[in-house]
Motif scaffolding. Sequence first.
Motif, mmCIF file in Angstrom:
data_model
loop_
_atom_site.group_PDB
_atom_site.id
_atom_site.type_symbol
_atom_site.label_atom_id
_atom_site.label_comp_id
_atom_site.label_asym_id
_atom_site.label_seq_id
_atom_site.Cartn_x
_atom_site.Cartn_y
_atom_site.Cartn_z
ATOM 1 N N ILE B 350 0.920 -1.193 0.033
ATOM 2 C CA ILE B 350 0.000 0.139 -0.074
ATOM 3 C C ILE B 350 0.943 1.254 0.148
ATOM 4 C CG2 ILE B 350 -1.703 1.576 1.626
ATOM 5 C CD1 ILE B 350 -2.789 -1.163 2.027
ATOM 6 N N VAL B 351 2.008 1.377 0.618
ATOM 7 C CA VAL B 351 2.958 2.431 0.973
ATOM 8 C C VAL B 351 3.424 2.811 -0.372
ATOM 9 C CG1 VAL B 351 5.059 3.257 1.895
ATOM 10 C CG2 VAL B 351 3.265 2.369 3.364
ATOM 11 N N ILE B 352 3.758 1.434 -1.039
ATOM 12 C CA ILE B 352 4.584 1.666 -2.550
ATOM 13 C C ILE B 352 3.645 2.212 -3.456
ATOM 14 C CG2 ILE B 352 5.734 0.524 -4.320
ATOM 15 C CD1 ILE B 352 7.136 -1.207 -2.059
ATOM 16 N N LEU B 353 2.441 1.538 -3.641
ATOM 17 C CA LEU B 353 1.244 2.001 -4.551
ATOM 18 C C LEU B 353 0.708 3.563 -4.341
ATOM 19 C CD1 LEU B 353 -0.581 -1.045 -5.365
ATOM 20 C CD2 LEU B 353 1.397 -0.214 -6.637
ATOM 21 N N PHE B 354 0.851 3.725 -3.010
ATOM 22 C CA PHE B 354 0.347 5.034 -2.559
ATOM 23 C C PHE B 354 1.294 6.087 -3.307
ATOM 24 C CE2 PHE B 354 0.224 8.769 0.525
ATOM 25 C CZ PHE B 354 -1.174 9.067 0.249
ATOM 26 N N PHE B 355 2.519 5.996 -3.336
ATOM 27 C CA PHE B 355 3.429 6.956 -3.806
ATOM 28 C C PHE B 355 3.465 6.534 -5.235
ATOM 29 C CE2 PHE B 355 4.782 7.219 0.744
ATOM 30 C CZ PHE B 355 4.812 8.594 0.844
ATOM 31 N N VAL B 356 3.379 5.497 -5.943
ATOM 32 C CA VAL B 356 3.613 5.218 -7.366
ATOM 33 C C VAL B 356 2.315 5.781 -8.085
ATOM 34 C CG1 VAL B 356 3.934 3.541 -8.960
ATOM 35 C CG2 VAL B 356 5.316 3.684 -7.048
ATOM 36 N N LEU B 357 1.318 5.243 -7.386
ATOM 37 C CA LEU B 357 0.037 5.446 -8.324
ATOM 38 C C LEU B 357 -0.664 6.809 -7.999
ATOM 39 C CD1 LEU B 357 -1.826 1.895 -8.606
ATOM 40 C CD2 LEU B 357 -0.393 3.151 -10.271
ATOM 41 N N LEU B 358 -0.456 7.244 -6.870
ATOM 42 C CA LEU B 358 -1.496 8.285 -6.358
ATOM 43 C C LEU B 358 -0.709 9.565 -5.972
ATOM 44 C CD1 LEU B 358 -3.986 6.488 -3.877
ATOM 45 C CD2 LEU B 358 -4.205 7.185 -6.195
ATOM 46 N N GLY B 360 1.274 10.017 -3.635
ATOM 47 C CA GLY B 360 1.460 10.436 -2.063
ATOM 48 C C GLY B 360 0.170 11.303 -1.613
ATOM 49 N N LYS B 361 -0.858 11.438 -2.707
ATOM 50 C CA LYS B 361 -2.101 12.215 -2.459
ATOM 51 C C LYS B 361 -3.245 11.349 -2.475
ATOM 52 C CE LYS B 361 -0.724 15.615 -4.849
ATOM 53 N NZ LYS B 361 -0.874 16.626 -5.605
#
Lengths: 279, 362
Positions: B350-358, B360-361
């Motif tokens: 979740i942390v990785i995808l939060f920054f890669v896909l979203l 960080g927002k």
Amino acid sequence: MRKLRNLLISLLLMLGIGLYILPVMAEGNHVEDEAGLLDDYHLQQLEDYAIRVESAHDCGVYVRFINSYSSFASSIGQASEYIYNSENLGTGSDHNGILLLVSMSEGQYDLCAHGDTANTAFTDHAKARMAKRVENLLSNEDWYLASSEFISLSDSMLTYLEAHGEPFDTNNDPQYQYRREEAEAASRTMKIGATFGLPPLAGLLTCLGLKARNKNTGIQTEAHNYFARNGINFNRAQDLFINRTVMRTPLPRSTSSGRGGGTTINSGGFSHHSGSFRH
Amino acid sequence: MADQVTNYQCPSCGGPLHWDATLQKLKCDFCGSTFSNAEIEELYGEANAAAAAQGTDTIDIETLQWTEEEAKHLRAYSCPSCGAQLICDENTAATSCPYCGNPTIVPAQFTGALKPDYVIPFKLTKDQAVAKLREFYNGKPLLPDAFTKHNHIQEIKGVYVPFWLYDARVEVNASFRAERSHSIRQGDDLVTTTEHYRLLRGGSVTFERVPADASSKMPDEFMDAVEPYDYAEMVPFEMSYLPGYLADRYDVEPEVDAKRAENRMRNSTISELHKTVVGYSGVFPETEQLNIRRGRVHYALLPVWMLSTQWNGNNYLFAMNGQTGKMVGDMPTDNMKMIRWFLIITIVGIVILFFVLLGGKL
């Protein structure tokens, strides 16, 4: 008086002949129905309408109903170009114009624009919007309404270009903007779903894989370890050809603008939007 | 009754002999003398024949506390070394005396029609089997720590498991529908040409010695999983390979096991036939006709180390191929460890995808 009367009669005759001849000439130029879908009255209505639009914008507007594009070319796009060139369509030195070609046997249509003005006014997005409305009418077999709508939309697109100095495109289509925002929102929802949905799935699959390592017993279903030496003897192998089929698929068109707008023009100076009205 | 079983004893000192997997000879537990199978067979051939002639006796239920039904499946023998009474299952062919520890053979279980054709002698010792089990625990992160650290091997026994080995030829005829496609760009179109074919394939596949365990006591999924054995080391059966191990005669008839073996042959034949269909982008089976011509059925004893451990009140069984060392088993899973793994992967992901896909927002 007699001279004046003769002159008037001559003028009236010339006007009459001119009025009679002009539509005949236009009939062969703007709207043609090889498939016999329109009656003379409607054909004439459309012809007149196309001429009016052409006169207003100095850009030809043409409709052709044909039996099958295969008599002209191998694809409907190529058939449009063939007809456009062979009939010398378009106005001005760069043959400005837009053609709606409808091929009845295949149930396909093509919007084909040529020339600077036409290719500027009829962007890929504009053609797509026109095609959507025309396609619905063609699907309902409203041949007259489809043609009339096409001419009307062509008029609108050309008018838009003249009034705004830029063509109707993705950047000024409110519906497109709305849809783009909608698509972006949907994409973001999908990304949020992926962010919070994929890792638990990956975690679950990893755990199941690791759990499977703790059990390696099972019933054997194959006997590959027990082939006799030279024991595999497949002596019959026949490959019989049955038939060959060919499928033609329109390639997705690339756009000339980074924002998804603009017009894609091929090496022949044409831009197209093709589709099928039979689903 | 004393004549019904045989103890293999050292010709030098009279001590018990057992099969030494490392030396591939019979060895005396007391004086360490070693003997080849031929030497021992020569000494015990006559004694075995005499013991076999005595057959096996059912036990006397008057003196023991078994029901008639239980007693029907039991046999009683006297240990030739200490005279103690041995109560065995009706299929037991080799065991050891629980009192004096001497290896004991019941020749009648392996004579006449019951005589196995082949045996693969044990190659791995008991110590190697225990070491393999420790190795087997490696690379299994969900195994409970207590299981690997504190569990004790409850029982380890070398067993000659009876197997039927089937020879057969499978004849096959099959047809497939296949297609081959290629695409080229023509103007603004992609033109895909597809050629359609009907493929006919046929022939035969010969199988040799496809195994199926012939003991109802042995779990099939364990015996199948310890395969394969190296048949190059298979030798004609002699009883002198048995001392020191347990052995049962078969109690599953060859006709019953044949179904399992033939199913495997059928699957492998089809899978090999499919490999002959190459060069097509799509292949769809239409018809498959298989005919199995049965060949010889061999009876063999194959070596398996059976180990059982206990943890949290449950028994866990392991089997190891006594020739190749292949270990199989069914082990427990630590649910807390599994939850920990799940949470780590989920949170990190979740942390990785939060920054890669979203970005960080949210």
